[in-house]
Design a protein around this motif. Structure first.
Motif, PDB file in Angstrom:
ATOM      1  N   TRP A  27      14.362 -24.940  -3.148  1.00  0.00           N
ATOM      2  CA  TRP A  27      13.622 -23.685  -3.166  1.00  0.00           C
ATOM      3  C   TRP A  27      14.566 -22.502  -2.920  1.00  0.00           C
ATOM      4  O   TRP A  27      15.560 -22.616  -2.195  1.00  0.00           O
ATOM      5  CB  TRP A  27      12.548 -23.676  -2.083  1.00  0.00           C
ATOM      6  N   TRP A  66      13.596 -21.451   5.071  1.00  0.00           N
ATOM      7  CA  TRP A  66      12.927 -21.619   6.361  1.00  0.00           C
ATOM      8  C   TRP A  66      13.445 -20.515   7.276  1.00  0.00           C
ATOM      9  O   TRP A  66      14.663 -20.260   7.340  1.00  0.00           O
ATOM     10  CB  TRP A  66      13.255 -22.966   6.972  1.00  0.00           C
ATOM     11  N   TYR A 120       3.166 -29.020   2.394  1.00  0.00           N
ATOM     12  CA  TYR A 120       2.961 -27.589   2.212  1.00  0.00           C
ATOM     13  C   TYR A 120       1.664 -27.389   1.433  1.00  0.00           C
ATOM     14  O   TYR A 120       1.241 -28.243   0.653  1.00  0.00           O
ATOM     15  CB  TYR A 120       4.132 -26.915   1.491  1.00  0.00           C
ATOM     16  N   ILE A 137       7.959 -21.119   6.260  1.00  0.00           N
ATOM     17  CA  ILE A 137       8.480 -20.956   4.904  1.00  0.00           C
ATOM     18  C   ILE A 137       7.349 -20.606   3.946  1.00  0.00           C
ATOM     19  O   ILE A 137       6.224 -21.098   4.088  1.00  0.00           O
ATOM     20  CB  ILE A 137       9.221 -22.223   4.423  1.00  0.00           C
ATOM     21  N   GLY A 145      14.262 -24.360   1.487  1.00  0.00           N
ATOM     22  CA  GLY A 145      13.271 -25.411   1.406  1.00  0.00           C
ATOM     23  C   GLY A 145      13.756 -26.515   0.487  1.00  0.00           C
ATOM     24  O   GLY A 145      14.298 -26.244  -0.593  1.00  0.00           O
ATOM     25  N   LEU A 190       9.914 -31.706   1.769  1.00  0.00           N
ATOM     26  CA  LEU A 190       8.656 -31.057   1.415  1.00  0.00           C
ATOM     27  C   LEU A 190       7.911 -31.774   0.297  1.00  0.00           C
ATOM     28  O   LEU A 190       8.492 -32.124  -0.740  1.00  0.00           O
ATOM     29  CB  LEU A 190       8.936 -29.611   1.000  1.00  0.00           C
TER      30      LEU A 190
END
Length: 622
Positions: A34, A38, A100, A139, A212, A225
């Motif tokens: 990502w 964070w 998430y 995040i 992330g 994640l």
């Protein structure tokens, strides 16, 4: 009396689609690092208790038709868009599968300035047993380049809320691991912090931790994640049902069922006992004004209590009776700041039937503008009907369904008040209730996944998961296979079940190590829990064994499991395993019959494996 389910409704329960209507996710979010970071608040502890605020404002030329974001935190978050609560989470898991939530926030956005704000907290060492944690962090990742304007990074502002401290204990000796209460000083809290007009100039620039990382990519640091597999929890306003007793103030008519102003005079000690009339899971909200330095405490009570034996031993009487009984439990404590429009809402939900409210005012009267709950739980819908002509049966069904709902939030719970832990033994039954009454298998799938993820190197699962203190009940690993078999029988999802067969084989390989030449188990390790029975020979829920370490009921559970495994392997797996488990089941059946007897009409003395009447199963697995 004849009882029947409405056929059309029953069919509906079993054929509701297993895939919920959800936001589509950009494949890059699932497979690539990502761009969002964070973030945390600088100069604050990583793992200790703390409550934090994060916010960012952006300008939009027009109101968008779609604006999808992905959000997570450690431990927990509440996300607001222009002061409206839009998401809570993340759904509980572990760091190898950290959830998430995906939300389209377009309905809450407008042309011009928009503020996205998050309340994030870490309960530290007093967190719930079910809360696995890496460190405090937050995040947010936009789904596409357009939404990436909100990606968390140094452009976000943040601050610690110094008003909060943890409040632990429930006032008596019990196994309580559901998290702390809150001690909040309204003098130090932040008002209107989620609004676009709030001045955050004194807030700090967020500290970046790491990008992330979706599960499976090269960088496996921290939180791996994955998209949450369950929907957002239900939220519904729930007024308290009655005021059972009060002291130190005059209660207006209709309070608390209806919104009404209650004034506690200055320099007064007051109390009220609020009754929901049934057990519930709810976020409590208190709106108040004035009362500078007044103390308000809330004690959330599952039931009235009475001491037995000593100060710390409690039993529960008729839960409708209040006179002469104690009200103890998890607590919150608030100090008012004297201003108007003060508002407190619990970070996490509370479980209660009764709330004991104790109030001590100083030199300024305290005005309670409103007090109410917001029910929460997994969004099950009852789709089954019971038609018997006897209203008592419907009442029994309603009570059972309420219990099932209270024990189903982001995971199944053994109980909502004390533990909030997803045990396999409880979860298997709860999943069946979900299939039959709601036709919704998403929480059951999530439970099967979580338990499968908990398997240790020896092959068996943990007894409960998520849980930061590993506990092994080896017999529960066998019930995990039975739970998987239930899912296969009741849900049309062979691909999912097939993906779990390798884990099933590992569990059975573990038990195979403790089978003797005749197939009977000998001293399988860990906690071989069956049921809470106080008959002689039972040990903390474990059945009696003979001098050689044999137990009939454990052998029969293993026989049942081999048969279920063979059925799944025959239809979905590998013939070699199907043959192996079939042969093991046949051998085990013969050995059980030889050593225990068929017992077709009651029970008889057992020559080799002497067990009590209550240790025998009610239905033989052969």
């Amino acid at each position: 009396m004849r009882s029947t389910f409405t056929v059309a409704t029953l069919l509906l329960c079993f054929f509701i689609s297993k895939t919920a209507v959800s936001q589509s996710i950009n494949p890059d979010i699932l497979n690539k690092k990502w761009r969002a970071q964070w973030i945390s608040v600088p100069n604050e502890p990583n793992k200790e208790y703390g409550v934090y605020h994060f916010r960012k404002s952006i300008d939009l030329p027009t109101k968008p038709a779609k604006f999808v974001i992905h959000v997570s935190a450690d431990n927990r978050y509440k996300l607001y868009v222009n002061e409206k609560l839009v998401s809570m989470g993340p759904a509980r898991g572990d760091t190898y599968y950290w959830n998430y939530e995906t939300i389209d926030i377009a309905p809450y956005l407008e042309a011009g300035k928009n503020t996205v704000a998050a309340l994030v907290w870490n309960d530290g060492d007093v967190r719930a047993e079910a809360q696995i944690s890496e460190r405090t962090a937050f995040i947010l990742q936009g789904d596409t380049q357009i939404e990436e304007a909100l990606n968390t990074n140094k452009t976000w502002k943040c601050i610690r809320n110094q008003a909060y401290k943890p409040l632990t204990g429930v006032g008596y000796s019990t196994y309580y691991v559901a998290g702390p209460g809150e001690m909040v000083d309204m003098h130090q809290t932040l008002k209107n912090w989620a609004g676009s007009s709030f001045n955050d100039n004194q807030w700090l620039q967020a500290q970046q931790i790491d990008n992330g990382n979706p599960k499976g990519i090269t960088n496996g640091f921290g939180w791996m994640l994955v998209p949450s597999a369950i929907p957002q929890m239900e939220l519904k306003t729930q007024r308290l049902a009655s005021l059972r007793r009060s002291k130190g103030f005059n209660a207006p008519a209709g309070f608390p069922v209806e919104k009404a102003t209650v004034t506690i005079p200055a320099n007064t000690t007051a109390s009220m006992l609020l009754d929901q009339s049934f057990l519930t899971n709810a976020y409590l909200t208190l709106n108040m004004s004035g009362g500078d330095k007044a103390g308000i405490s809330f004690t959330y009570c599952e039931s009235p209590m009475v001491n037995v034996g000593n100060t710390y031993q409690m039993v529960k009487p008729n839960r409708n009776d209040i006179e002469g009984y104690k009200f103890v439990g998890r607590k919150d404590s608030i100090t008012a700041d004297g201003s108007s429009n003060q508002s407190f809402t619990t970070l996490a939900f509370r479980t209660f039937r009764y709330i004991l409210v104790n109030i001590t005012t100083k030199n300024q009267p305290l005005t309670i503008d409103d007090i109410y709950g917001t029910f929460t739980g997994y969004p099950f819908k009852m789709n089954a009907k019971l038609q018997t002509g006897n209203p008592d049966n419907q009442q029994i069904l309603d009570i059972g369904w309420r219990t099932a709902r209270l024990c189903a939030v982001e995971t199944y719970f053994d109980c909502p008040y004390y533990e909030q832990l997803q045990y396999i033994g409880d979860g298997r039954i709860q999943a069946m209730i979900s299939y039959y009454n709601a036709g919704d298998d998403r929480l059951a799938r999530n439970a099967i996944n979580l338990i499968d993820h908990s398997r240790i190197a020896e092959g068996i699962t943990l007894s409960r998961h998520p849980s930061y203190s590993p506990q092994i009940i080896s017999t529960f690993s066998l019930w995990y296979i039975s739970m998987l078999h239930d899912y296969w029988m009741y849900r049309n999802d062979p691909k999912f079940v097939k993906g779990k067969l390798d884990g099933m084989r590992q569990v059975l390989a573990f038990f195979g190590k403790y089978q003797q030449a005749d197939g009977l188990l000998k001293n399988p390790p860990y906690w071989t829990f069956v049921d809470w029975i106080d008959t002689k020979g039972w040990d903390f829920g474990q059945p009696p064994k003979d001098k050689d370490g044999n137990s009939a009921i454990l052998d029969m559970q293993l026989l049942l499991t081999y048969r279920q495994a063979a059925e799944m392997e025959t239809k979905l797996g590998m013939p070699v395993y199907a043959s192996q488990y079939t042969a093991k089941a046949a051998q085990l059946k013969l050995s059980i019959q030889k050593n225990i007897g068929m017992l077709p009409k009651g029970f008889m003395p057992i020559p080799r494996i002497r067990i009590s009447f209550r240790s025998m199963p009610t239905r033989w697995p052969y």
